[in-house]
Design a protein around this motif. Structure first.
Motif, PDB file in Angstrom:
ATOM      1  N   TRP B 369       0.825  -1.208   0.000  1.00  0.00           N
ATOM      2  CA  TRP B 369       0.000   0.000   0.000  1.00  0.00           C
ATOM      3  C   TRP B 369       0.860   1.258   0.000  1.00  0.00           C
ATOM      4  N   ALA B 370       2.155   1.072   0.301  1.00  0.00           N
ATOM      5  CA  ALA B 370       3.053   2.231   0.267  1.00  0.00           C
ATOM      6  C   ALA B 370       3.128   2.821  -1.138  1.00  0.00           C
ATOM      7  N   VAL B 371       2.980   1.961  -2.147  1.00  0.00           N
ATOM      8  CA  VAL B 371       3.114   2.455  -3.527  1.00  0.00           C
ATOM      9  C   VAL B 371       2.013   3.454  -3.883  1.00  0.00           C
ATOM     10  N   PRO B 372       0.714   3.074  -3.796  1.00  0.00           N
ATOM     11  CA  PRO B 372      -0.316   4.068  -4.117  1.00  0.00           C
ATOM     12  C   PRO B 372      -0.270   5.289  -3.195  1.00  0.00           C
ATOM     13  N   ALA B 373       0.083   5.034  -1.928  1.00  0.00           N
ATOM     14  CA  ALA B 373       0.180   6.166  -0.993  1.00  0.00           C
ATOM     15  C   ALA B 373       1.263   7.121  -1.446  1.00  0.00           C
TER      16      ALA B 373
END
Lengths: 153, 495
Positions: B369-373
């Motif tokens: 989820w770090a990527v879209p965030a």
């Protein structure tokens, strides 16, 4: 401001119906015969094209205006993107009148004005009666000649 | 009527046969190996073919005649179907001379005449002697105004406007990248992929990755070197000079190009600066006429362009050609900037949502989820500055006699259009622009640069203002034409 002949809507409508038929009919047939699926998705898409197309044609006709001003031809058209073009008569290279098969079927004609420009090089006024097209072509030609043989480039 | 240079025949034969020879040799070798006794047949066919080409090219040479001394360029050509072309002298936009390496050795050159309109070069002389090419350019000096019999023999070099020095040439070369490398890789890759794949995807994972990385670096390096080499040879010895009322350029290391542009045929001037050039205060200048078809020149644009020079000098040069005032553009209204910001935010949101969907779908680890965030945060933070940049890099100005417009924040183009060059004025409003009551006004000019870049346009200006701008541009055109007409009458009937 002059408008197009109202029956140009029917000419445009034929195009819309054709597209809808091709997508809905051929797509549906392909789904049934080729993939052994229900043709409903293709029919829905076809129906949507028809709906959007009809609305588009109505608005397209409503918006279309043109005007022969003193020194230039003014055209306003476009539903989603409104385009207003000014074509000075000095810049007119030549004027065509054209009758495509579909136009002939509806007793219509169009006039195409050419300039030396790179992008708006040809401007088409569709949906005219043949007499009106001939008259417009004649007038544009006269206006273009009258406005001096200045190097149109 | 004059003939072409006699060496035209062998050169043209080689040109036509060049690719055929490869095919012929190939088929002779292959064919000879396959079917016994077929080699003599193949050789005979090839020989006959060569004779036919030779005969045709000789006939082409014998049947090609031109005359430039009258009011028109007359060219009679054609072996089987004859063609006689006459081009009024005043209609010629540019005269270009080019010499490949072979042509330089043989002392011949190709001459091209460009007129407005039409997709390709209107008249080509392949080939004439160098002295003759020089004479042709002299004949055309002064363009339309000079009438026949008034030719002067003087060939003074003219006033030098610009010369590309070695340092600028090296910088320019270093900044070039040849994208053709990728298409070459594609072609070669299609043929050689089984072998290459076998070599690359062998052994442990780390080695495979290393090889791929090395290949990538090598590719970029090749593209860069190739681009540098191409640019270096193309612009080597670039010189732009002015003599009487025409511009003259020369360039090229291996292939020499030179050409003339009558000043009165200039359509627009464009100052081009990309991000790097802007950073170091450099710019390029494009000089457009109606003559060049977009794809004609190897550079994909106008030939006579200053490739790289200090910005002040470029602007000064442009102003010596078209005396426009110093540029003070008016920017789009502030709501345009807000529109861009919102657009970037929207783009970011869509991208982040798409990536989130993938994360949900894959469902591996929460860490992903770090990527879209990350995307959402970076996009959200950068949207403001980016919008400001985009807003700042657009503008237009209606000067006395000129329309100046600017576009592009990565590759900024400032275009100067003389009032009397305007062809049509187009006012465009998309649905999204109408929501903000904005409009784009395009000033179309004659020419074929649509392929290489956008034409002069005032983007995202106030809708009401746009209507005024459109009307003003049209009335300025009429006014400019009236002035020109009056000048012409004062000068008397020249052409």
């Amino acid at each position: 401001m002059k408008r197009l002949e109202p029956r140009v809507r029917y000419e445009w409508l034929v195009g819309v119906v054709m597209t809808a038929l091709v997508v809905g009919g051929l797509g549906g047939a392909a789904l049934v015969v080729g993939l052994d699926r229900s043709p409903v998705p293709a029919l829905v898409v076809g129906g949507l094209i028809l709906l959007v197309g009809v609305v588009h044609v109505i608005y397209r006709y409503r918006v279309w205006r043109f005007e022969l001003r003193d020194e230039e031809l003014y055209i306003r058209r476009g539903v989603l993107t409104q385009v207003r073009t000014l074509v000075p008569y000095v810049r007119v290279q030549h004027v065509d009148s054209r009758r495509a098969p579909l136009e002939r079927a509806f007793g219509l004609a169009s006039v195409v004005v050419y300039t030396a420009g790179s992008r708006g090089a040809d401007v088409t006024i569709p949906g005219l009666t043949p007499e009106r097209a001939a008259e417009l072509q004649q007038r544009l030609r006269t206006l273009a000649i009258e406005s001096e043989p200045d190097d149109a480039v | 009527m004059t003939r072409l240079h006699p060496l035209t025949v062998p050169i043209r034969v080689v040109n036509t046969v060049g690719s055929l020879i490869a095919v012929a040799v190939f088929s002779v070798v292959i064919g000879g190996a396959e079917i016994p006794g077929s080699r003599p047949v193949a050789v005979t066919i090839a020989g006959l073919g060569l004779l036919a080409v030779l005969g045709y090219q000789y006939a082409y040479y014998r049947r090609f005649e031109y005359a430039l001394e009258g009011d028109t360029i007359d060219i009679s050509s054609g072996v089987f179907s004859r063609q006689h072309r006459e081009i009024p002298r005043g209609r010629v936009q540019n005269v270009d001379i080019s010499q490949g390496i072979v042509q330089r050795v043989l002392g011949i050159a190709a001459v091209d005449f460009e007129t407005a309109g039409g997709g390709s070069t209107e008249a080509k002389l392949r080939y004439v002697g160098v002295a003759e090419a020089q004479r042709i350019q002299d004949v055309f000096r002064g363009g339309a105004r000079r009438s026949a019999g008034e030719q002067t023999a003087e060939t003074e070099p003219g006033q030098e406007l610009f010369a590309l020095d070695q340092r600028a040439l090296l910088v320019l070369s270093a900044l070039s990248f040849d994208l053709r490398v990728f298409s070459a890789v594609q072609t070669v890759g299609a043929i050689a992929s089984p072998t290459v794949f076998g070599l690359v995807f062998d052994g442990p994972m780390s080695q495979q990755l290393l090889r791929i990385g090395l290949a990538g670096v090598g590719l970029l390096l090749t593209g860069w070197l190739l681009g540098a080499a191409v640019t270096f040879t193309r612009y080597y010895g670039f010189r732009l000079s002015k003599r009487d009322d025409e511009l003259r350029y020369e360039r090229g290391l291996l292939q020499r190009y030179s050409g003339t542009i009558p000043l009165e045929k200039i359509q627009t001037l464009t100052v081009k600066e990309n991000l790097f050039m802007r950073r170091f205060g450099y710019a390029a200048l494009g000089i457009e006429t109606a003559g060049y078809a977009g794809s004609e020149s190897p550079g994909g644009g106008s030939e006579a362009a200053v490739p790289l020079e200090r910005r002040e000098d470029v602007v000064a040069l442009a102003r010596s050609l078209e005396p426009f005032e110093s540029i003070a553009l008016s920017r789009p209204p502030d709501r345009a900037r807000r529109r861009y910001r919102r657009r970037y935010w929207l783009g970011t949101a869509i991208l982040a949502a798409a990536v989130s969907a993938i994360v949900v779908w894959v469902g591996e680890s929460v860490l992903w989820w770090a990527v879209p965030a990350g995307i959402a945060i970076t996009g959200g933070l950068l949207a403001g500055p980016a919008a400001r940049r985009a807003h700042r890099s657009r503008g237009y100005e209606l000067q006395d006699g000129y329309i100046v417009s600017r576009l592009g924040w990565w590759r900024r183009r400032t275009t100067v259009v003389p009032d009397y060059r305007v062809q049509t004025v187009i006012d465009r409003r998309t649905v999204f622009q109408r929501r903000w009551s904005l409009a784009t006004v395009e000033f179309d000019t004659a020419g074929s640069l649509s392929l290489t870049g956008p034409s002069a346009q005032a983007v995202d200006i106030d809708a009401e203002e746009a209507a005024t701008v459109q009307a003003t541009a049209a009335s300025h055109l009429q006014e400019a034409l009236r002035v020109r007409r009056r000048d012409r009458l004062d000068r008397g009937p020249t052409s």
